[in-house]
Design a protein around this motif. Structure first.
Motif, PDB file in Angstrom:
ATOM      1  N   LYS A 109      14.918  44.662  26.951  1.00 10.79           N
ATOM      2  CA  LYS A 109      14.145  43.454  27.270  1.00 10.79           C
ATOM      3  C   LYS A 109      13.472  43.664  28.618  1.00 10.79           C
ATOM      4  CE  LYS A 109      15.558  39.014  25.796  1.00 10.79           C
ATOM      5  NZ  LYS A 109      16.429  37.854  25.916  1.00 10.79           N
ATOM      6  N   ARG A 110      12.259  43.152  28.751  1.00 12.21           N
ATOM      7  CA  ARG A 110      11.557  43.285  30.029  1.00 12.21           C
ATOM      8  C   ARG A 110      11.446  41.943  30.744  1.00 12.21           C
ATOM      9  NH1 ARG A 110       9.842  48.644  31.752  1.00 12.21           N
ATOM     10  NH2 ARG A 110      10.159  49.917  29.897  1.00 12.21           N
ATOM     11  N   HIS A 111      11.576  40.857  29.976  1.00 14.72           N
ATOM     12  CA  HIS A 111      11.482  39.517  30.570  1.00 14.72           C
ATOM     13  C   HIS A 111      12.621  38.677  30.026  1.00 14.72           C
ATOM     14  CE1 HIS A 111       7.383  40.380  31.891  1.00 14.72           C
ATOM     15  NE2 HIS A 111       7.133  40.835  30.683  1.00 14.72           N
ATOM     16  N   THR A 112      13.016  37.677  30.784  1.00 14.13           N
ATOM     17  CA  THR A 112      14.058  36.772  30.287  1.00 14.13           C
ATOM     18  C   THR A 112      13.426  35.764  29.321  1.00 14.13           C
ATOM     19  OG1 THR A 112      13.774  35.088  31.981  1.00 14.13           O
ATOM     20  CG2 THR A 112      15.200  36.947  32.533  1.00 14.13           C
ATOM     21  N   ASN A 113      14.284  35.065  28.588  1.00 16.13           N
ATOM     22  CA  ASN A 113      13.813  34.058  27.625  1.00 16.13           C
ATOM     23  C   ASN A 113      12.946  32.998  28.302  1.00 16.13           C
ATOM     24  OD1 ASN A 113      15.422  35.462  25.891  1.00 16.13           O
ATOM     25  ND2 ASN A 113      16.984  33.885  25.661  1.00 16.13           N
ATOM     26  N   ASP A 165      22.242  30.283  29.546  1.00 14.10           N
ATOM     27  CA  ASP A 165      23.126  30.373  28.381  1.00 14.10           C
ATOM     28  C   ASP A 165      22.913  31.638  27.560  1.00 14.10           C
ATOM     29  OD1 ASP A 165      24.287  27.835  28.830  1.00 14.10           O
ATOM     30  OD2 ASP A 165      22.461  26.898  28.046  1.00 14.10           O
ATOM     31  N   SER A 166      22.144  32.573  28.088  1.00 21.05           N
ATOM     32  CA  SER A 166      21.821  33.757  27.302  1.00 21.05           C
ATOM     33  C   SER A 166      22.745  34.891  27.693  1.00 21.05           C
ATOM     34  CB  SER A 166      20.354  34.121  27.524  1.00 21.05           C
ATOM     35  OG  SER A 166      20.075  35.331  26.899  1.00 21.05           O
ATOM     36  N   LYS A 167      23.687  35.213  26.796  1.00 17.95           N
ATOM     37  CA  LYS A 167      24.750  36.138  27.191  1.00 17.95           C
ATOM     38  C   LYS A 167      24.311  37.606  27.209  1.00 17.95           C
ATOM     39  CE  LYS A 167      26.492  35.561  22.549  1.00 17.95           C
ATOM     40  NZ  LYS A 167      27.392  35.455  21.512  1.00 17.95           N
ATOM     41  N   HIS A 168      23.266  37.929  26.459  1.00 16.73           N
ATOM     42  CA  HIS A 168      22.915  39.356  26.359  1.00 16.73           C
ATOM     43  C   HIS A 168      21.834  39.803  27.349  1.00 16.73           C
ATOM     44  CE1 HIS A 168      25.273  39.328  22.761  1.00 16.73           C
ATOM     45  NE2 HIS A 168      24.462  38.478  22.162  1.00 16.73           N
ATOM     46  N   THR A 169      21.165  38.839  27.973  1.00 15.09           N
ATOM     47  CA  THR A 169      19.943  39.187  28.693  1.00 15.09           C
ATOM     48  C   THR A 169      20.148  40.234  29.781  1.00 15.09           C
ATOM     49  OG1 THR A 169      18.882  37.088  28.210  1.00 15.09           O
ATOM     50  CG2 THR A 169      18.067  38.282  30.108  1.00 15.09           C
ATOM     51  N   TYR A 191      24.785  50.193  23.601  1.00 15.38           N
ATOM     52  CA  TYR A 191      23.321  50.237  23.532  1.00 15.38           C
ATOM     53  C   TYR A 191      22.916  50.311  22.061  1.00 15.38           C
ATOM     54  CZ  TYR A 191      18.589  52.239  24.307  1.00 15.38           C
ATOM     55  OH  TYR A 191      17.241  52.495  24.319  1.00 15.38           O
ATOM     56  N   ARG A 192      23.578  51.193  21.328  1.00  8.45           N
ATOM     57  CA  ARG A 192      23.282  51.353  19.898  1.00  8.45           C
ATOM     58  C   ARG A 192      23.531  50.037  19.161  1.00  8.45           C
ATOM     59  NH1 ARG A 192      23.085  56.048  16.956  1.00  8.45           N
ATOM     60  NH2 ARG A 192      24.053  57.239  18.625  1.00  8.45           N
ATOM     61  N   GLN A 193      24.688  49.430  19.401  1.00 12.83           N
ATOM     62  CA  GLN A 193      25.027  48.196  18.676  1.00 12.83           C
ATOM     63  C   GLN A 193      24.085  47.047  19.046  1.00 12.83           C
ATOM     64  OE1 GLN A 193      26.730  48.502  16.154  1.00 12.83           O
ATOM     65  NE2 GLN A 193      27.532  50.520  16.718  1.00 12.83           N
ATOM     66  N   THR A 194      23.739  46.979  20.333  1.00 10.76           N
ATOM     67  CA  THR A 194      22.811  45.927  20.775  1.00 10.76           C
ATOM     68  C   THR A 194      21.472  46.085  20.074  1.00 10.76           C
ATOM     69  OG1 THR A 194      23.867  45.838  22.936  1.00 10.76           O
ATOM     70  CG2 THR A 194      21.654  44.933  22.799  1.00 10.76           C
ATOM     71  N   LEU A 195      21.004  47.326  20.002  1.00  7.95           N
ATOM     72  CA  LEU A 195      19.721  47.570  19.334  1.00  7.95           C
ATOM     73  C   LEU A 195      19.793  47.250  17.849  1.00  7.95           C
ATOM     74  CD1 LEU A 195      18.464  50.885  20.950  1.00  7.95           C
ATOM     75  CD2 LEU A 195      17.232  48.710  20.944  1.00  7.95           C
ATOM     76  N   ILE A 196      20.871  47.686  17.203  1.00  6.78           N
ATOM     77  CA  ILE A 196      20.984  47.420  15.762  1.00  6.78           C
ATOM     78  C   ILE A 196      20.962  45.913  15.526  1.00  6.78           C
ATOM     79  CG2 ILE A 196      22.493  47.567  13.724  1.00  6.78           C
ATOM     80  CD1 ILE A 196      23.362  50.338  14.694  1.00  6.78           C
TER      81      ILE A 196
END
Ligand code: FE2
Ligand code: FE2
Lengths: 315, 95
Positions: free
Chosen positions: A220-224, A207-211, A33-38
């Motif tokens: 994130k609250r919505h997808t791309n 193709d969005s690996k982090h969503t 979570y920390r790394q994703t946010l950074i």
């Protein structure tokens, strides 16, 4: 035992998220979570800072004093946005200098839209309207992001963004009321920036690996693709109202879906620009690097002055 | 040696006379004077404040979030500290 502890902590963490309780800097959080946010917040910060360059290009050539003051104020806001965001990464234990070094060495990413050149004054209009418009679409849901400092930074940013989009649309509206050359200039800027603006929402959901994980963590609250659709639906009527033609032959209102259908994005172009091969990637990063190198004397002088004052006060 | 990173400062702003200063964010600056100037540029561009406090982040001390339960839970049970705990007969006013 240790692993068991972590799984309990993770479970409690997820419960907080599920109950919409914000996570604050000193709270326990999973490393991911920390790394994703950074990663996300620093990319966002870099985008604000690099985003000053295409518009900074036109400050000295704004057509009148009012436009110049407005553009200057907007670019200054973007610098502030970068600062709020770098500060948010620091609450997560990131080192700001390292993040900036990553930008300068080309390791870190920023929004690809800023790798396109701004060749006419109409580009200032279209950037404010579409690029800041797309940024707002992305940022409004981030005001409810699970990480407190990021959410609070976004509240400030969103308040400031609203004039950015309006000033851009005002430029476009005026040009579209002008001479045939002015109209052509506005249409040309729109043609060049329309598709890159749609690309601002990132790769398609497939193709969005982090969503998925980010949605679960309420980063994130919505997808791309959801955000992209919202942007298209909001923007088409605005473009039509001022008489612009949308450069997409597949665009049409879909009564059944209640949304616009639009053509396929050129993902090859998207990935090329992300990988560093856009028209201005090298120029943008070089400019940032030069700004740091050539501005280093300011940092040194301020440190020397602060030191001198400290000594003087102590004696 | 002199190109060391500027220290981090926490910024507090009083939005108007009569209200207390509130934490708004942080920034980096070489000294307090510069921190206040930068805070003015970054955090008060739209009349958000009339007074600024800054303090180096190093000087901030915080309670431990892991101890939140033991620190704050005891007060949850002391509902008699709130006026709503008490019964006031009908017809009583100004209390
Ligand atoms: Fe911004
Ligand atoms: Fe903006």
């Amino acid at each position: 035992m240790k692993e068991q502890n972590i799984s309990i902590l993770e479970q409690r963490f997820q419960e907080k998220i599920d109950n919409d309780i914000k996570i604050e800097p000193r709270d326990w959080m999973p490393d991911n979570y920390r790394q994703t946010l950074i990663r996300q917040i620093s990319q966002h910060a870099h985008s604000e800072i690099v985003g000053m360059l295409p518009e900074g290009n036109w400050i000295t050539r704004a057509p009148n004093l009012r436009r110049k003051a407005v553009l200057l104020a907007k670019v200054q806001d973007e610098a502030g946005h970068g600062l709020y965001l770098y500060s948010a990464t620091e609450t997560l234990g990131a080192d700001r200098e390292e993040l900036i070094d990553d930008l300068h060495s080309g390791v870190a990413k920023y929004s690809s839209i800023f790798n396109y050149p701004t060749v006419t004054w109409a580009d200032m209009g279209v950037i404010g309207w579409l690029v800041d418009g797309a940024a707002i679409m992305n940022q409004v849901p981030l005001c409810r992001c699970s990480y407190g400092p990021y959410a609070r930074a976004m509240v400030r940013v969103c308040k400031e963004e609203s004039f950015h989009q309006r000033q851009g649309f005002e430029i476009m509206t005026n040009l579209m009321k002008g001479t045939s050359e002015q109209k052509a200039m506005a249409q040309d800027a729109f043609n060049r920036f329309w598709w890159p603006s749609l690309m601002m929402f990132g790769p398609s959901d497939a193709d969005s690996k982090h969503t998925e994980q980010s949605v679960k963590w309420k980063i994130k609250r919505h997808t791309n693709d959801e955000l992209r659709q919202m942007f298209v639906d909001a923007t088409i009527p605005q473009a039509e109202l001022i008489g612009l033609t949308i450069p997409d032959k597949d665009l049409k209102w879909n009564e059944e879906r209640g949304h616009y259908d639009f053509g396929e994005i050129n993902w090859d172009e998207f990935w090329q620009v992300v990988k560093g091969n856009g028209p201005c990637n090298k120029d943008r990063v070089d400019t940032r690097r030069r700004a740091k190198e050539e501005g280093m004397w300011v940092i040194e002088a301020a440190n020397a002055y602060a030191e001198k004052i400290k000594v003087r006060k102590a004696s | 040696m002199t190109n060391k990173e500027w220290p981090l400062w926490e910024v507090f702003i009083r939005s108007k006379q009569g209200l207390s200063h509130k934490h708004v964010g942080s920034l980096r600056a070489a000294d307090a004077e510069m921190a206040i100037e930068n805070a003015r540029d970054v955090y008060t561009r739209r009349s958000e404040g009339i007074s600024i406090w800054v303090t180096e982040s190093n000087n901030m001390f915080a309670s431990n979030p892991n101890e939140a339960d033991s620190l704050y839970e005891p007060s949850d049970s002391k509902i008699y500290r709130h006026p709503t705990f008490y019964e006031v007969p009908d017809g009583i006013e100004h209390m």
